[in-house]
Write an enzyme that holds these catalytic residues in place. Structure first.
Site, mmCIF file in Angstrom:
data_model
loop_
_atom_site.group_PDB
_atom_site.id
_atom_site.type_symbol
_atom_site.label_atom_id
_atom_site.label_comp_id
_atom_site.label_asym_id
_atom_site.label_seq_id
_atom_site.Cartn_x
_atom_site.Cartn_y
_atom_site.Cartn_z
ATOM 1 N N PRO A 1 24.233 -45.612 -25.920
ATOM 2 C CA PRO A 1 24.040 -46.652 -26.940
ATOM 3 C C PRO A 1 24.462 -46.287 -28.361
ATOM 4 O O PRO A 1 23.650 -46.219 -29.280
ATOM 5 C CB PRO A 1 22.544 -46.931 -26.850
ATOM 6 C CG PRO A 1 21.959 -45.622 -26.436
ATOM 7 C CD PRO A 1 22.966 -45.007 -25.512
ATOM 8 N N CYS A 2 25.760 -46.131 -28.563
ATOM 9 C CA CYS A 2 26.279 -45.834 -29.899
ATOM 10 C C CYS A 2 26.053 -47.008 -30.856
ATOM 11 O O CYS A 2 26.015 -46.815 -32.070
ATOM 12 C CB CYS A 2 27.746 -45.455 -29.829
ATOM 13 S SG CYS A 2 28.793 -46.654 -29.004
#
Length: 184
Positions: free
Chosen positions: A140-141
């Site tokens: 989850p950047c």
């Protein structure tokens, strides 16, 4: 996260509420996931065969189905094998611990990662690794922001980042694009 040889590579597209998502997998792990507008690893893709029924692609599809139905799957639920340097892999591993719908800053991650070594790490170094994340959404950047609520850097563009964060229930009203602020 796995580490090792890829073996046979397979790819498929997944139709999502965000648009067409490209997934790349080996026989053992998901190796790539690109959202609309993100730069695709064309070299690795050229080594892959299109196949919609490969086991790891099926697992990726299941993960995405659950995500888009609001079930909040975690990155740990699927074998991942992002290719990159040890530093990048360490940053990506750290990103996997950011809970659904929550945000952290590049600086927070840098301080946390440097602490066990008793040194310092720059937020820019973390940002560089985050920017090369080959498995978007699952790693989850999109949950990483700059200091003071700055929405900085996202491979698919800031509009997509905002859309994903809103999808996760994040109140984005206090988040802003620092470039836009400078141009006003």
């Amino acid at each position: 996260m796995n580490q090792g040889g890829a073996g046979m590579l397979y790819y498929t597209n997944y139709d999502s509420p965000l648009g067409s998502i490209l997934m790349l997998a080996s026989e053992k792990a998901l190796m790539g996931l690109w959202l609309p507008g993100q730069t695709i690893d064309q070299e690795r893709l050229a080594q892959a065969c299109r196949r919609d029924s490969a086991p790891m692609l099926e697992q990726g599809r299941s993960w995405l189905d659950r995500y888009f139905c609001g079930q909040r799957p975690t990155p740990q639920e699927i074998p991942l094998d992002p290719q990159g340097s040890d530093f990048r892999r360490a940053v990506w591993h750290r990103l996997c611990r950011i809970p659904y719908g929550q945000l952290e800053t590049y600086g927070q991650i840098a301080r946390e990662m440097a602490e066990p070594k008793g040194g310092k790490m720059s937020a820019q170094a973390v940002g560089g690794a985050v920017g090369h994340n080959p498995i978007a959404l699952i790693i989850p950047c999109h949950r990483v922001i700059g200091a003071n609520g700055n929405l900085v850097g996202y491979g698919g563009g800031l509009a997509l980042k905002k859309r994903i964060l809103q999808y996760e229930g994040v109140d984005i009203r206090d988040l802003h694009d620092p470039k836009r602020k400078r141009n006003q």
